[in-house]
Design a protein around this motif. Structure first.
Motif, PDB file in Angstrom:
ATOM      1  N   GLU A  12       0.829  -1.202   0.000  1.00  0.00           N
ATOM      2  CA  GLU A  12       0.000   0.000   0.000  1.00  0.00           C
ATOM      3  C   GLU A  12       0.865   1.253   0.000  1.00  0.00           C
ATOM      4  O   GLU A  12       0.555   2.237  -0.681  1.00  0.00           O
ATOM      5  CB  GLU A  12      -0.932   0.008   1.212  1.00  0.00           C
ATOM      6  CG  GLU A  12      -2.050  -1.005   1.106  1.00  0.00           C
ATOM      7  CD  GLU A  12      -2.909  -1.056   2.359  1.00  0.00           C
ATOM      8  OE1 GLU A  12      -2.528  -0.436   3.369  1.00  0.00           O
ATOM      9  OE2 GLU A  12      -3.947  -1.730   2.315  1.00  0.00           O
ATOM     10  N   SER A  13       1.959   1.225   0.741  1.00  0.00           N
ATOM     11  CA  SER A  13       2.876   2.372   0.764  1.00  0.00           C
ATOM     12  C   SER A  13       3.466   2.613  -0.610  1.00  0.00           C
ATOM     13  O   SER A  13       3.565   3.755  -1.068  1.00  0.00           O
ATOM     14  CB  SER A  13       4.001   2.143   1.773  1.00  0.00           C
ATOM     15  OG  SER A  13       3.491   2.064   3.072  1.00  0.00           O
ATOM     16  N   LEU A  14       3.859   1.535  -1.271  1.00  0.00           N
ATOM     17  CA  LEU A  14       4.431   1.657  -2.609  1.00  0.00           C
ATOM     18  C   LEU A  14       3.402   2.209  -3.580  1.00  0.00           C
ATOM     19  O   LEU A  14       3.704   3.107  -4.368  1.00  0.00           O
ATOM     20  CB  LEU A  14       4.964   0.306  -3.085  1.00  0.00           C
ATOM     21  CG  LEU A  14       5.623   0.306  -4.452  1.00  0.00           C
ATOM     22  CD1 LEU A  14       6.844   1.224  -4.469  1.00  0.00           C
ATOM     23  CD2 LEU A  14       6.032  -1.107  -4.844  1.00  0.00           C
ATOM     24  N   ASP A  15       2.169   1.716  -3.492  1.00  0.00           N
ATOM     25  CA  ASP A  15       1.110   2.223  -4.358  1.00  0.00           C
ATOM     26  C   ASP A  15       0.901   3.719  -4.117  1.00  0.00           C
ATOM     27  O   ASP A  15       0.755   4.504  -5.053  1.00  0.00           O
ATOM     28  CB  ASP A  15      -0.214   1.484  -4.121  1.00  0.00           C
ATOM     29  CG  ASP A  15      -0.195   0.059  -4.658  1.00  0.00           C
ATOM     30  OD1 ASP A  15       0.694  -0.255  -5.481  1.00  0.00           O
ATOM     31  OD2 ASP A  15      -1.061  -0.732  -4.242  1.00  0.00           O
ATOM     32  N   PHE A  16       0.877   4.110  -2.848  1.00  0.00           N
ATOM     33  CA  PHE A  16       0.693   5.510  -2.505  1.00  0.00           C
ATOM     34  C   PHE A  16       1.822   6.362  -3.076  1.00  0.00           C
ATOM     35  O   PHE A  16       1.592   7.418  -3.662  1.00  0.00           O
ATOM     36  CB  PHE A  16       0.626   5.658  -0.979  1.00  0.00           C
ATOM     37  CG  PHE A  16       0.526   7.078  -0.514  1.00  0.00           C
ATOM     38  CD1 PHE A  16      -0.675   7.769  -0.595  1.00  0.00           C
ATOM     39  CD2 PHE A  16       1.627   7.729   0.003  1.00  0.00           C
ATOM     40  CE1 PHE A  16      -0.776   9.079  -0.170  1.00  0.00           C
ATOM     41  CE2 PHE A  16       1.549   9.040   0.433  1.00  0.00           C
ATOM     42  CZ  PHE A  16       0.344   9.720   0.349  1.00  0.00           C
ATOM     43  N   LYS A  22       0.180  15.448  -6.660  1.00  0.00           N
ATOM     44  CA  LYS A  22      -1.130  16.063  -6.440  1.00  0.00           C
ATOM     45  C   LYS A  22      -2.112  15.054  -5.861  1.00  0.00           C
ATOM     46  O   LYS A  22      -2.857  15.372  -4.931  1.00  0.00           O
ATOM     47  CB  LYS A  22      -1.661  16.644  -7.744  1.00  0.00           C
ATOM     48  CG  LYS A  22      -2.995  17.374  -7.577  1.00  0.00           C
ATOM     49  CD  LYS A  22      -3.490  17.907  -8.899  1.00  0.00           C
ATOM     50  CE  LYS A  22      -4.752  18.700  -8.801  1.00  0.00           C
ATOM     51  NZ  LYS A  22      -5.780  18.251  -7.911  1.00  0.00           N
ATOM     52  N   ASN A  23      -2.110  13.839  -6.382  1.00  0.00           N
ATOM     53  CA  ASN A  23      -3.020  12.811  -5.868  1.00  0.00           C
ATOM     54  C   ASN A  23      -2.680  12.447  -4.420  1.00  0.00           C
ATOM     55  O   ASN A  23      -3.569  12.266  -3.594  1.00  0.00           O
ATOM     56  CB  ASN A  23      -2.964  11.552  -6.736  1.00  0.00           C
ATOM     57  CG  ASN A  23      -3.522  11.791  -8.130  1.00  0.00           C
ATOM     58  OD1 ASN A  23      -4.258  12.747  -8.352  1.00  0.00           O
ATOM     59  ND2 ASN A  23      -3.160  10.944  -9.073  1.00  0.00           N
ATOM     60  N   ARG A  24      -1.384  12.341  -4.122  1.00  0.00           N
ATOM     61  CA  ARG A  24      -0.968  12.031  -2.751  1.00  0.00           C
ATOM     62  C   ARG A  24      -1.399  13.145  -1.804  1.00  0.00           C
ATOM     63  O   ARG A  24      -1.902  12.903  -0.710  1.00  0.00           O
ATOM     64  CB  ARG A  24       0.551  11.833  -2.667  1.00  0.00           C
ATOM     65  CG  ARG A  24       1.028  10.572  -3.343  1.00  0.00           C
ATOM     66  CD  ARG A  24       2.471  10.295  -3.030  1.00  0.00           C
ATOM     67  NE  ARG A  24       3.310  11.462  -3.192  1.00  0.00           N
ATOM     68  CZ  ARG A  24       4.475  11.475  -3.806  1.00  0.00           C
ATOM     69  NH1 ARG A  24       4.969  10.387  -4.338  1.00  0.00           N
ATOM     70  NH2 ARG A  24       5.175  12.578  -3.894  1.00  0.00           N
ATOM     71  N   LEU A  31      -7.747  13.076   4.558  1.00  0.00           N
ATOM     72  CA  LEU A  31      -7.671  12.451   5.879  1.00  0.00           C
ATOM     73  C   LEU A  31      -7.645  13.495   6.980  1.00  0.00           C
ATOM     74  O   LEU A  31      -8.264  13.339   8.028  1.00  0.00           O
ATOM     75  CB  LEU A  31      -6.410  11.588   5.995  1.00  0.00           C
ATOM     76  CG  LEU A  31      -6.371  10.308   5.166  1.00  0.00           C
ATOM     77  CD1 LEU A  31      -4.998   9.666   5.278  1.00  0.00           C
ATOM     78  CD2 LEU A  31      -7.451   9.343   5.631  1.00  0.00           C
ATOM     79  N   LEU A  32      -6.902  14.567   6.745  1.00  0.00           N
ATOM     80  CA  LEU A  32      -6.714  15.584   7.776  1.00  0.00           C
ATOM     81  C   LEU A  32      -7.884  16.556   7.896  1.00  0.00           C
ATOM     82  O   LEU A  32      -7.967  17.292   8.866  1.00  0.00           O
ATOM     83  CB  LEU A  32      -5.417  16.363   7.508  1.00  0.00           C
ATOM     84  CG  LEU A  32      -4.145  15.537   7.586  1.00  0.00           C
ATOM     85  CD1 LEU A  32      -2.947  16.389   7.216  1.00  0.00           C
ATOM     86  CD2 LEU A  32      -3.968  14.926   8.958  1.00  0.00           C
TER      87      LEU A  32
END
Length: 91
Positions: A12-16, A22-24, A31-32
């Protein structure tokens, strides 16, 4: 079990990280910006302001005590200088 969880987490970290910046940013911002997080942030800001206020009051009080002690020391030094040791004679 732990290895599977670690693998999923790393995946999941790698996908992120493979997403565009911009997407990240949008994902983290979403979330925040939840109402629960906003309430916690406001609560922390309130607590921070209260702690700072108490701290400022204590610093001010201690500064007054310090200044009073310095004034007393200066008065005693003046008395000492006015009556140097050895200059006084016993009657």
């Amino acid at each position: 079990m732990f290895n599977i969880g670690t693998y999923i987490s790393q995946s999941e970290s790698l996908d992120f990280l493979q997403n565009k910046y911009k997407n990240r940013k949008d994902q983290v911002s979403s979330l925040l910006e939840s109402p629960e997080i906003i309430k916690k942030i406001e609560l922390l800001k309130t607590v921070q302001a209260q702690i700072k206020s108490r701290s400022d009051k204590k610093v001010a009080a201690l500064t007054m005590v310090k200044n009073a002690a310095n004034d007393q020391v200066m008065r005693l030094e003046k008395i000492r200088d006015y009556f140097p040791i050895g200059s006084m004679t016993l009657i």
